[in-house]
Design an enzyme around this catalytic site. Structure first.
Site, PDB file in Angstrom:
ATOM      1  N   PRO A 150      50.004  36.903  47.294  1.00 18.93           N
ATOM      2  CA  PRO A 150      49.209  38.065  47.724  1.00 18.93           C
ATOM      3  C   PRO A 150      48.157  38.538  46.724  1.00 18.93           C
ATOM      4  CG  PRO A 150      51.403  38.768  47.087  1.00 18.93           C
ATOM      5  CD  PRO A 150      51.362  37.283  46.886  1.00 18.93           C
ATOM      6  N   CYS A 151      47.139  37.718  46.537  1.00 22.79           N
ATOM      7  CA  CYS A 151      46.088  38.082  45.592  1.00 22.79           C
ATOM      8  C   CYS A 151      45.281  39.263  46.119  1.00 22.79           C
ATOM      9  CB  CYS A 151      45.186  36.890  45.307  1.00 22.79           C
ATOM     10  SG  CYS A 151      44.315  36.264  46.738  1.00 22.79           S
ATOM     11  N   HIS A 152      45.384  39.527  47.427  1.00 22.24           N
ATOM     12  CA  HIS A 152      44.646  40.661  47.986  1.00 22.24           C
ATOM     13  C   HIS A 152      45.236  41.997  47.535  1.00 22.24           C
ATOM     14  CE1 HIS A 152      47.919  39.637  50.773  1.00 22.24           C
ATOM     15  NE2 HIS A 152      47.962  40.917  51.066  1.00 22.24           N
TER      16      HIS A 152
END
Length: 184
Positions: A150-152
């Site tokens: 989950p780089c967001h």
DNA sequence: CGCCGGTCGTAAA
DNA sequence: TTTACGACCGGCG
């Protein structure tokens, strides 16, 4: 969930590798899922084969959405349920190809709960290099498993700039869907 | 606010 | 091996 890692540089990553890929729906658009013999090794959002090829120089690409359908369905469902907080089991491992530093950073991202956000500085501290904030930014941006790693959920300290490889709008939409108050 | 310097891992030259 | 460049941050004006 099972995570397999391979330490490589970007240029060497695809050499001698065969990837089977397909496009599938998820809550906010289309996701491109690519599988190696070990598991899921790349996920892109609203993109195509050229994006895949660009990320895996020298790899042999085979389109077969029948093969990618099941993992894609599982990944989409897992995210919708609040991945990785209430993760269902996936039938395929997550496969991470990157430099030692990138893998360290990406594993840190897997610890961020759905609905939460952290800053690039937080990650830098967690990996033991508090001054490498900017290097962390680069590593986060090179994430190979969009949505699932989950780089967001990583934002800058002031919160006024929002950067994302698949466009700021998609990042906001993901955070909104996860119930982050600031993006509701 | 906006600008600037510091920092440090990468890809490319 | 050298260089240039970031999905950054904090301080200072």
């Amino acid at each position: 969930m099972k995570v397999i890692t391979h330490t490589t540089t970007r240029a060497a990553r695809g050499k001698g590798l065969t990837l089977v890929w397909g496009l599938h729906d998820f809550a906010l658009g289309k996701m491109l899922v690519a599988l190696s013999s070990e598991g899921v090794c790349w996920i892109g959002i609203n993109c195509g084969e050229k994006d895949l090829a660009k990320n895996w120089p020298g790899a042999n690409l085979i389109e077969d959405a029948k093969i990618t359908a099941k993992p894609a369905r599982e990944l989409a469902a897992a995210w919708k349920k609040g991945w990785p907080q209430r993760a269902g089991d996936l039938s395929v491992p997550l496969v991470l190809y990157g430099t030692a530093f990138q893998i360290k950073v990406w594993k840190e991202l897997l610890k961020i709960k759905s609905g939460a956000v952290v800053t690039y500085a937080d990650i830098a501290r967690k990996v033991g290099l508090p001054a490498a904030v900017r290097a962390v930014g680069s590593a986060v941006g090179k994430n190979t498993l969009s949505i699932i790693v989950p780089c967001h959920r990583v934002v800058n300290t002031s919160g006024n700039k929002i950067s994302y490889g698949w466009g700021p709008a998609m990042k906001k939409a993901l955070l909104k869907a996860e119930g982050v108050p600031a993006y509701a």
